[in-house]
Design a protein around this motif. Structure first.
Motif, mmCIF file in Angstrom:
data_model
loop_
_atom_site.group_PDB
_atom_site.id
_atom_site.type_symbol
_atom_site.label_atom_id
_atom_site.label_comp_id
_atom_site.label_asym_id
_atom_site.label_seq_id
_atom_site.Cartn_x
_atom_site.Cartn_y
_atom_site.Cartn_z
ATOM 1 N N LEU B 740 0.852 -1.176 0.000
ATOM 2 C CA LEU B 740 0.000 0.000 0.000
ATOM 3 C C LEU B 740 0.889 1.226 0.000
ATOM 4 O O LEU B 740 1.831 1.325 0.780
ATOM 5 N N GLY B 741 0.588 2.142 -0.874
ATOM 6 C CA GLY B 741 1.402 3.343 -0.884
ATOM 7 C C GLY B 741 0.797 4.409 -1.765
ATOM 8 O O GLY B 741 -0.057 4.131 -2.611
ATOM 9 N N ALA B 742 1.231 5.609 -1.537
ATOM 10 C CA ALA B 742 0.704 6.725 -2.311
ATOM 11 C C ALA B 742 1.546 6.974 -3.551
ATOM 12 O O ALA B 742 1.049 7.463 -4.558
ATOM 13 N N GLY B 788 0.005 -4.192 -5.748
ATOM 14 C CA GLY B 788 0.373 -2.837 -5.380
ATOM 15 C C GLY B 788 -0.892 -1.994 -5.365
ATOM 16 O O GLY B 788 -1.606 -1.936 -6.355
ATOM 17 N N LEU B 789 -1.155 -1.387 -4.255
ATOM 18 C CA LEU B 789 -2.431 -0.696 -4.114
ATOM 19 C C LEU B 789 -2.183 0.773 -3.834
ATOM 20 O O LEU B 789 -1.334 1.140 -3.025
ATOM 21 N N GLN B 790 -2.952 1.572 -4.517
ATOM 22 C CA GLN B 790 -2.794 3.008 -4.338
ATOM 23 C C GLN B 790 -3.550 3.461 -3.090
ATOM 24 O O GLN B 790 -4.690 3.101 -2.884
ATOM 25 N N ARG B 791 -2.887 4.265 -2.318
ATOM 26 C CA ARG B 791 -3.556 4.838 -1.158
ATOM 27 C C ARG B 791 -4.062 6.213 -1.569
ATOM 28 O O ARG B 791 -3.294 7.092 -1.971
ATOM 29 N N VAL B 792 -5.342 6.367 -1.534
ATOM 30 C CA VAL B 792 -5.909 7.657 -1.915
ATOM 31 C C VAL B 792 -6.767 8.171 -0.771
ATOM 32 O O VAL B 792 -7.366 7.405 -0.027
ATOM 33 N N ALA B 793 -6.829 9.449 -0.674
ATOM 34 C CA ALA B 793 -7.611 10.078 0.383
ATOM 35 C C ALA B 793 -8.915 10.607 -0.201
ATOM 36 O O ALA B 793 -9.113 11.784 -0.361
ATOM 37 N N SER B 794 -9.736 9.724 -0.573
ATOM 38 C CA SER B 794 -11.010 10.121 -1.163
ATOM 39 C C SER B 794 -12.029 9.077 -0.756
ATOM 40 O O SER B 794 -11.683 8.074 -0.151
ATOM 41 N N PRO B 795 -13.285 9.321 -1.083
ATOM 42 C CA PRO B 795 -14.276 8.276 -0.791
ATOM 43 C C PRO B 795 -13.882 6.944 -1.399
ATOM 44 O O PRO B 795 -14.061 5.896 -0.780
ATOM 45 N N LEU B 796 -13.300 7.012 -2.581
ATOM 46 C CA LEU B 796 -12.832 5.778 -3.196
ATOM 47 C C LEU B 796 -11.789 5.107 -2.309
ATOM 48 O O LEU B 796 -11.791 3.903 -2.092
ATOM 49 N N GLY B 797 -10.934 5.950 -1.769
ATOM 50 C CA GLY B 797 -9.898 5.429 -0.893
ATOM 51 C C GLY B 797 -10.483 4.766 0.329
ATOM 52 O O GLY B 797 -10.019 3.716 0.751
#
Lengths: 443, 942
Positions: B740-742, B788-797
């Motif tokens: 997990l990472g941005a 590999g997963l994107q860390r997002v700061a949104s509702p999707l996240g």
């Protein structure tokens, strides 16, 4: 008693929703297969024989699966709208037992399918109303369909007799009673009709008008049957006399403590106290009430065990595996396995298993302590969570157990999941491996 | 005229066969022989050649300008450097030992095509420091002298030993290429003949009409000079027609003659097609030409089609008249004109000589050949050994090894004839595999002596033909062939191997008018004898359409796969090209990445070798005149180099700097040194000269290279994270690891590094998802073992995080931003070997090799575990599953010494092996199953 209260307080404060954590030694389902094929919510599962099951859902498809391998065997297409009821009917030939499937759909048709070939053997369309429940009486070689009207059919799909209904909502459940009676659950009442052979004499006896719509009927052991209502009433009936034997009003939230209800911000929603599902194994009746579970003993006419918040949301289907093991599935997408234990053990510490980084959590419903009325019942036992199966991303609508072969769950996420015992599977695979090795005569 | 080239006889060197018997011999294919010349330095050789790396040179002996280079593969001027290609072409063309006989032998009526086998020779030019495997071949050209154009393909290397020891393989590959070229050439030749015939027919008809007019004009002009000339002209044209028809027959009989060349395997389907095509042509022209040829009546009016008479009759020079009875004896005037034209006419290029498809396919094949021979002998050998070993472990190779299936075929023992038009796989021929040749072992001879393994089809055709041609005049295309054949007649059949068609044709002509039907008994049952009605139209296709003829012809004969196959060919070729480009660019990209220390190492190498090279060169050039014939002896430039770094030759007792390659058991050395730092400079140093492409990853171009590169990342991961061992355990025990990472780059790098540890990652890494930016589901977990997963700061996240927490029991989470790992605890010992953050390994490729050996070890254990019956099934009927279970546990714990967690790795690998064994290609109707277990995870922090 002190201990009990303490226990429940603890439960209420720390983890109102049970979380067993990741260590589940009693959970033997360590392997899964995801079965894809449906395009909409899968609502029904039916066991055809000891290795096949059929699934049906809102997409009008009926799929036949091999539970051992996870293969899709047949795809029964024909219904244009969602399937409302499905059942199996077994025809006895001289040698073989032939199991067929009867399906009812919202397109107001009924179909008979051969699951071996995938053929639609019989079909009836243009019914007056869509059928909501089906009941097969093997003994009499007839089957009944219930909707706004009650029809009796023979095996060749010929209408034997028909009975229009007075109510608006129609028949929601049908069970068979002794002496060639059947009971039909209708809105606010249970009707009983009898028929003698093919003469189809009917008479309806309105026994009881419940407070709210009566939903579930189930036939219990000798001369008893039970019904449950949306108001959380569980009533035990005498099947021959049709009189009321026991009445249990399950009111989780009717707490004496008024403060608690205030905290709960308003009156409980009806769904939180309605009986969602009833099942029995003869000795026990398992009622799914809202998101809780309630085990009732037929002999003692008393509550054996209960769990007020067994799931995060409504329980949709339950099953009693044995006298002390049961299973439930819920709208929260999980299947849970329970054990009725004699001694209430201290609650497990809630697994604080999650990272701090996603510290949002599910908004867990704060619920009050259980009603004292229930606690007052002596000899109560403990309903202990032994394992849960998480896989579906939508509500788990139903499940069917194939005992050691596994468990099939169907869900609103259009998937079926086949849960298996990993050790058994690995043993079977090893067997196959060595068989193949032998066939090939070496590597 | 040409300074005598150092022709090296290809002979085995017996003295290497007699080593003292090893008390513990390895199986033959695994034994690592001593480096053949123990006192030579294998890496010093490339240093004094004028070219930087090996290349393939195609030259021709042009009848106009003499030997000239045509192209080099790779087509890069840098490769050849200052190397004089013209000079080298001269040399390689001057050793053409093809038994070629040009023109027609006395006693036969028509010009004959010479069917010559390719010749192979190893040539050395010690002055230039170049050694070459030279493969001569002859192509046909209607306009060329004697209809032949000699060509040669040469594999030029600086290392003589490499050529000598790879002779078999080189011969095999070049034979394939040669066969491909020749097949295309025959097609093109037949086409050309056909055009020519049509022109001639046209001319013939025109002349006939003129003659008829003249005749009608009056008897007085019957014997006028003009009339005689016309008649002569006509006869000449007829003769020419016969000759060309005969040539067509000869070329179509090409396949019927026995091949002495063991490597000359041709695609049977191509052969069939070509044959039937020729038959068709023959039929057609037989029908048209014979009536008008013999009857002298008015032509049959075939003049509606074809071009106006172009170069009509000016072709064949020396003609002889015996064959045709009604021939007038006079010499056409046009000969002079033609021979004068000989030098201004443009010769066809190689590309024109062969079908374009075939040409391109050949070039692709040669490129592939060049690629597969890159690197020095040591490298080639270890790689091949590696592959041989991998092939031994077919059952478990899918776990951690890269996929071999592509380049398997040619080395596995099924030698597939190279087919330009990409015919189906069913027509390959089983041959003995070319042996791994490092030391000249006796089995080389075996390999040479296996011409019996011709494909059965051609064999049958040969026998059939011999039956047919039994009574006929023994006319062999080339006398040398003939004599050789009679010598070797023990090989196949005792009959005479005349070229069938020409024999038949000649017999007919000698007998005068024999019915055309005698042509009909065709040895080839498959060929389509009925001419296509559309054929004429088709044949009008002018030269622009020639490009597509391969496809068309296929369509005509095969009937169903016309456009597709052509498209496939084209697209495949294009794909090849692209892949190549990628490969090159990839290698360029890769070179700088290859870590500082690696660079340093290579720099060291350069410093070491480059200064040495120059004086050696001078010295060598001094020596050159005195060196007389055979370059079989070493250039003496090498000995001083050994002072600089030792390559473990037993004579030099002073191992000085880092490069130490003990000359004992090489495999042992590799495995031993692989644990040490810097050992993999054996790899990089082995081809210190060609920097652009690192030696690893020639076979499976992208993957292995990526894996090697990933080795560095993995090493960094292991050194950097104290919980690396837990992460590796998760991957190896089948628990999906989510990174997990941005930062996408960072996550991708981590995933690429960790992908090394994913068992059975699939051919293209299907089990790894490098970057995912949407919430995943259970099926994704089932499909991918490393995400590999994107860390997002949104509702999707948040929904993604919800799925993370929901499925947390199935996954381990490596948080790249906070450097935490959440996974079940691991306390085993099995992985400490590869996940030691205080490791002394400094270089990625070293770590990669170390890892490979450890994983291979694991796979071997898993194999043993999987296929040990009593660990899984009861021995007797009375045993319950518990007994088996305890026995299994006992085996894992006591015999393999594995703890609980380590056993899980083995169980998972075993499960994979079982699945792979039961469903080899992974395709079953059932959904894949996904195993997991219920254990508590804990959070690891740095």
């Amino acid at each position: 008693m002190q201990r009990w209260l303490f226990f429940f307080c603890k439960m209420g404060k720390k983890s109102p929703v049970l979380c067993i954590g990741e260590e589940q030694p009693k959970n033997c389902f360590t392997e899964l297969q995801v079965l894809k094929g449906h395009f909409d919510i899968v609502r029904f599962l039916v066991q055809i024989d000891d290795f096949r099951c059929a699934s049906a859902g809102d997409d009008g498809l009926v799929l036949v699966w091999n539970v051992e391998t996870g293969e899709r065997l047949q795809e029964l297409r024909g219904h244009s709208q969602q399937i409302t009821a499905i059942t199996t009917i077994t025809c006895k030939n001289e040698v073989t037992l032939n199991t067929s499937l009867i399906t009812a759909s919202s397109d107001r048709s009924l179909s008979l399918w051969d699951p071996d070939t995938g053929n639609r053997v019989q079909t009836i369309s243009d019914l007056h109303s869509s059928v909501k429940c089906l009941l097969v009486l093997e003994r009499l070689c007839v089957w009944l369909s219930g909707g706004e009207e009650l029809c009796v059919w023979n095996r060749d799909f010929q209408l034997q007799c028909q009975r229009p209904n007075h109510s608006d909502t129609g028949i929601t459940a049908l069970i068979e009673l002794p002496k060639n009676y059947i009971a039909a659950a209708m809105d606010k009442k249970i009707s009983k009709s009898t028929k003698y052979g093919k003469l189809c004499q009917h008479f309806i006896l309105t026994v009881f008008v419940a407070l709210d719509s009566c939903l579930f009927l189930l036939c219990s052991s000798d001369g008893l049957f039970a019904s449950g209502s949306h108001m959380g009433e569980l009533i035990l009936w005498n099947a021959t006399e049709w009189n009321l034997l026991a009445y249990e009003h399950i009111l989780w939230e009717e707490s004496q403590d008024y403060n608690q209800t205030e905290i709960r911000m308003g009156a409980p929603k009806p769904s939180e106290m309605s009986i969602q599902h009833l099942t029995t194994n003869g000795n026990l009746i398992l009622a799914a009430v809202g998101s809780g579970l309630y085990v009732y003993s037929v002999q003692t006419r008393s509550v054996v065990a209960y769990r007020k918040v067994a799931h995060d949301s409504n329980v949709l289907h339950t099953m009693l595996l044995s006298d002390c093991e049961l299973m439930s599935c819920s709208e929260d997408g999980s299947v849970r396995m329970w054990e009725i234990q004699d001694l209430p053990l201290p609650a497990e510490p809630a697994s604080s298993g999650f990272f701090g980084m996603w510290s949002f959590g599910r908004s867990n419903k704060q619920s009050g302590p259980p009603s004292k009325k229930v606690i007052d019942i002596p000899n109560i036992r403990m309903l202990e969570l032994t394992g849960d199966l998480i896989g579906h991303s939508g509500a788990v609508q139903m499940f069917v157990s194939f005992t050691e072969k596994g468990l099939v769950t169907c869900s609103a996420d259009h998937l079926l999941i086949l849960w298996k015992n990993g050790e058994r599977q690995s043993r079977l695979r090893s067997l196959a491996l060595f068989q193949k090795l032998e066939e090939r005569g070496g590597l | 005229m040409i300074g005598s080239p150092d022709v090296v006889a290809f002979a085995k060197e017996d003295e290497y066969g007699q080593t003292s018997p090893d008390p513990w011999p390895l199986p033959e294919e695994f034994s690592v022989p001593l480096y053949p010349l123990a006192d030579s330095n294998p890496w010093a050789k490339t240093s004094y050649a004028k070219f930087t790396k090996d290349f393939i040179l195609i030259s021709e002996f042009s009848e106009q300008v003499g030997p000239q280079p045509l192209l080099t593969i790779p087509d890069d001027p840098k490769v050849c450097g200052t190397f004089d290609l013209n000079y080298f072409s001269l040399r390689i063309m001057s050793v053409d030992y093809q038994a070629s006989f040009v023109g027609h032998p006395p006693g036969t009526g028509y010009p004959r095509l010479s069917f010559v086998e390719d010749s192979r020779v190893v040539l050395g030019d010690s002055k230039e420091g170049a050694f070459a495997y030279v493969h001569h071949l002859t192509l046909y050209d209607l306009e060329a002298r004697g209809f032949v154009r000699p060509f040669c393909m040469a594999y030029v290397a600086a290392d003589e030993k490499k050529i000598m020891l790879q002779f078999q393989e080189l011969s095999l590959r070049f034979s394939q290429a040669s066969e491909c070229l020749k097949a295309g050439n025959r097609r093109a030749f037949a086409k050309e003949l056909q055009r020519k015939l049509r022109d001639l027919e046209y001319t013939h008809s025109v002349l006939q009409r003129e003659e008829g007019l003249q005749r009608e004009a009056g008897p007085q002009s019957m014997y006028s000079a003009h009339a005689v000339e016309k008649a002569n002209e006509l006869a000449n044209v007829e003769k020419s027609i016969f000759e060309h028809r005969d040539l067509l027959k000869q070329i179509s009989s090409y396949h019927r003659r026995p091949r002495r060349d063991p490597h000359a395997v041709t695609c049977q389907k191509c052969v069939d097609e070509c044959l039937s095509e020729c038959e068709e042509l023959l039929n057609k022209y037989a029908k048209i030409a014979y009536p008008c040829g013999y009857s002298e009546k008015a032509g049959k009016g075939e003049d509606g089609q074809g071009h106006p008479r172009g170069q009509g009759e000016d072709d064949d020079d020396d003609e002889e008249e015996e064959g045709v009875k009604r021939k007038l004896s006079y010499t056409p005037q046009l000969i002079k004109a033609k021979s004068a034209k000989c030098f201004d006419k443009r010769l066809k290029t190689l590309q024109e000589l062969c079908d374009k498809t075939f040409y391109e396919a050949t070039v692709a094949l040669l490129k592939e050949t060049e690629r597969s021979f890159r690197g020095d002998l040591c490298y080639l050998y270890t790689r091949r050994l590696d592959k041989a070993l991998q092939r031994k472990q077919r059952v478990t190779a899918f776990l951690f090894e890269e996929d071999l299936s592509e380049d398997d075929e040619d080395e596995l023992g099924t030698l597939r004839p190279f087919c330009a038009v990409n015919h189906a796989v069913d027509n390959y021929v089983l041959l003995n595999p070319p042996p791994i040749v490092l030391t000249p072992e006796p089995h080389e001879l075996d390999a040479l002596e296996r011409p019996e393994h011709l494909d059965p089809a051609s064999e049958t055709s040969v026998t059939q033909e011999s039956e047919l041609g039994l009574g006929e005049s023994h006319l062999e295309s080339s006398p040398s062939d003939q004599t050789l054949e009679t010598q070797e007649s023990s090989e196949e059949t005792k009959g005479s191997f005349s070229s069938d068609k020409s024999g038949v044709g000649l017999a007919e002509m000698q007998q005068g008018l024999v019915s055309m039907k005698s042509e009909a008994p065709d040895p080839d049952p498959d060929s389509d004898l009925t001419p296509d009605p559309n054929h004429n139209l088709e044949r009008e296709s002018s030269s622009e359409e020639m490009e597509t003829t391969a496809g068309e012809d296929e369509g005509e004969t095969g009937g169903h796969q016309t456009p597709v196959s052509l498209l496939e060919v084209v697209s495949e070729l294009e794909a090849n090209r692209e892949e190549e480009c990628e490969g090159v660019s990839g290698s360029e990209l890769l070179a700088p990445i290859d870590t500082a220390c690696c660079m340093a190492q290579e720099g060291f190498l350069y410093e070491a070798s480059a200064p040495e090279a120059v004086p050696r060169l001078c010295q060598n050039s001094h020596l050159q005149p005195s060196q007389t014939l055979v370059v079989n002896q070493e250039p003496q430039a090498l000995l001083p180099l050994q002072d600089d770094y030792t390559v473990g030759s037993p004579c030099s007792e002073s191992p000085v700097t880092g490069l130490e390659l003990p000359s004992g058991l090489l495999g042992d050395a590799v495995s031993r040194t692989s644990a040490e730092d810097g050992s993999d400079c054996t790899m990089s140093a082995s081809t210190g000269s060609d920097q652009t492409a690192s030696p690893l990853g020639y076979g499976a171009v992208v993957t292995l290279r990526q894996r090697k590169k990933a080795g560095q990342g993995a090493l960094r991961f292991v050194r950097q994270y104290p919980f690396a061992i837990q992460a590796l355990w998760c991957l190896l025990s089948g628990r999906t690891l989510v990174v997990l990472g941005a930062d996408e780059g960072r996550v991708r790098r981590l995933v690429a590094a960790l992908a090394l540890f994913v068992p059975a990652p699939g051919k293209c890494g299907e089990r790894v998802q490098a970057w995912l930016s949407c919430p995943f589901t259970l099926t994704d977990l089932q499909r991918w073992k490393l995400i590999g997963l994107q860390r997002v700061a949104s509702p999707l996240g948040s929904s993604m995080l919800y799925s993370l927490s929901r499925y947390s029991r199935y996954i381990s989470i490596l948080d790249a931003d906070q450097t935490t790992l959440r996974c079940p605890p691991y306390r085993g010992q099995l992985l400490t070997n590869i996940a030691d953050h205080r490791t002394y390994i400094r270089r990625g490729s070293t770590y990669f090799l170390h890892l490979q050996s450890t994983l291979c070890h694991l796979a071997a254990k898993a194999f043993l575990f999987t296929f040990t019956h009593h660990l899984h099934l009861p021995v007797s009927a009375t045993e319950g599953p518990e007994v088996v279970e305890s026995r299994r546990r006992c085996f894992l714990q006591e015999q393999l010494g594995l703890g609980e967690e380590d056993s899980q790795i083995l169980l998972y690998l075993s499960q994979l092996i079982t699945q792979q064994y039961l469903q080899p290609n992974g395709s079953s109707a059932a959904a894949p199953s996904f195993s997991f277990n219920y254990t508590t995870s804990i959070l690891y922090k740095i």
